[in-house]
Design an enzyme around this catalytic site. Sequence first.
Site, PDB file in Angstrom:
ATOM      1  N   PRO C   2       0.764  -1.318   0.111  1.00 36.76           N
ATOM      2  CA  PRO C   2      -0.082  -0.145  -0.055  1.00 36.76           C
ATOM      3  C   PRO C   2       0.937   1.249   0.000  1.00 36.76           C
ATOM      4  O   PRO C   2       1.931   1.215   0.384  1.00 36.76           O
ATOM      5  CB  PRO C   2      -0.800  -0.102   1.324  1.00 36.76           C
ATOM      6  N   TYR C   3       0.233   2.277  -0.702  1.00 38.49           N
ATOM      7  CA  TYR C   3       1.207   3.646  -0.754  1.00 38.49           C
ATOM      8  C   TYR C   3       0.021   4.502   0.551  1.00 38.49           C
ATOM      9  O   TYR C   3      -1.195   4.578   0.080  1.00 38.49           O
ATOM     10  CB  TYR C   3       1.101   4.239  -1.890  1.00 38.49           C
TER      11      TYR C   3
END
Lengths: 69, 69, 69, 69, 69, 69
Positions: C2-3
């Site tokens: 994830p970012y």
Amino acid sequence: MPYVNIKVTKENGGLTKEEKQKLIKGVTDLLQETLHKNPASTVVVIDEVDMDNYGLGAEQISDRRKRGE
Amino acid sequence: MPYVNIKVTKENGGLTKEEKQKLIKGVTDLLQETLHKNPASTVVVIDEVDMDNYGLGAEQISDRRKRGE
Amino acid sequence: MPYVNIKVTKENGGLTKEEKQKLIKGVTDLLQETLHKNPASTVVVIDEVDMDNYGLGAEQISDRRKRGE
Amino acid sequence: MPYVNIKVTKENGGLTKEEKQKLIKGVTDLLQETLHKNPASTVVVIDEVDMDNYGLGAEQISDRRKRGE
Amino acid sequence: MPYVNIKVTKENGGLTKEEKQKLIKGVTDLLQETLHKNPASTVVVIDEVDMDNYGLGAEQISDRRKRGE
Amino acid sequence: MPYVNIKVTKENGGLTKEEKQKLIKGVTDLLQETLHKNPASTVVVIDEVDMDNYGLGAEQISDRRKRGE
């Protein structure tokens, strides 16, 4: 560990899987060659945006496309 | 008044409502505990990204998942 | 993989190193607990924004702070 | 050549084409009047976000709407 | 008219002008080759992020660099 | 509760406080008029980007400015 976000309009059904792969690999390679960044932690996210939702020159891209632009 | 954007891949039909709520509450609580930020004006946006559109290590996540990664 | 992007105003000289570390760890742990995401490829970017550059309720945060808000 | 990103919740079927056009033109005009920016290279992207994916005050907008907020 | 945002850590004084130019040209060329996008309206923004503000694997990059990672 | 991000180049020392206020108020008013959004929870973030870090037409804005563009 760079993060890259690419926003393009969704046209003719959107990008093919191959086109997305080419963008992801191309950007990752560019960051490795230019800044010696590690591909293993380079994140690339591609957003495909509806042509009505993308504006340039105060117009929606959908309208510009109708004029052949 | 912080703004938080979370990008994750859309897998197995996407996140459940409860998972999204947990992320929104968890991030808002974290900002309140760590920086005393006011929850009332903390904005959280979750983007669920197609696995073909998310790249890591020069590959699409969809391909990595096929290899069990 | 994830970012997460966190935008907060830069106040009193900005966040301390410890506060940033707490946010990075807290968000990464939250994603692992909630969605079983791998911390090793979870990217967190914190943007500290000048109070003149951050608006809420049609006002700059710098002006709201002068009123004690 | 400014870039503007607008994130709003997707409600009642989403924004109409006219509303999107009004936002694109309004923001482009604002940047021209305020900073003399060239409309021809001003990019505006509108993201319509699912109400479950948008949080404020540690809650999902979908839940706030159920309470009439 | 694509928009590309590249986030990298600011290390050793930051990127040189030439490195930034190489990234801007490289991404613009990639979009032209892959999707026939017009370079004249392709926007690229490079954000250089402080190593304390960039997290990977629940750690700040500054701390990972101290360990030689 | 909309979120708006404006990215412009930092030129001639950057935007004045008044210009930033005008952008924040203008965008908030536009969202209220167009979509009846509540100003009290409308967030606007302005990013001022170094001209070397902003690319258009495969060039850095700094170079385009040297040519008077």
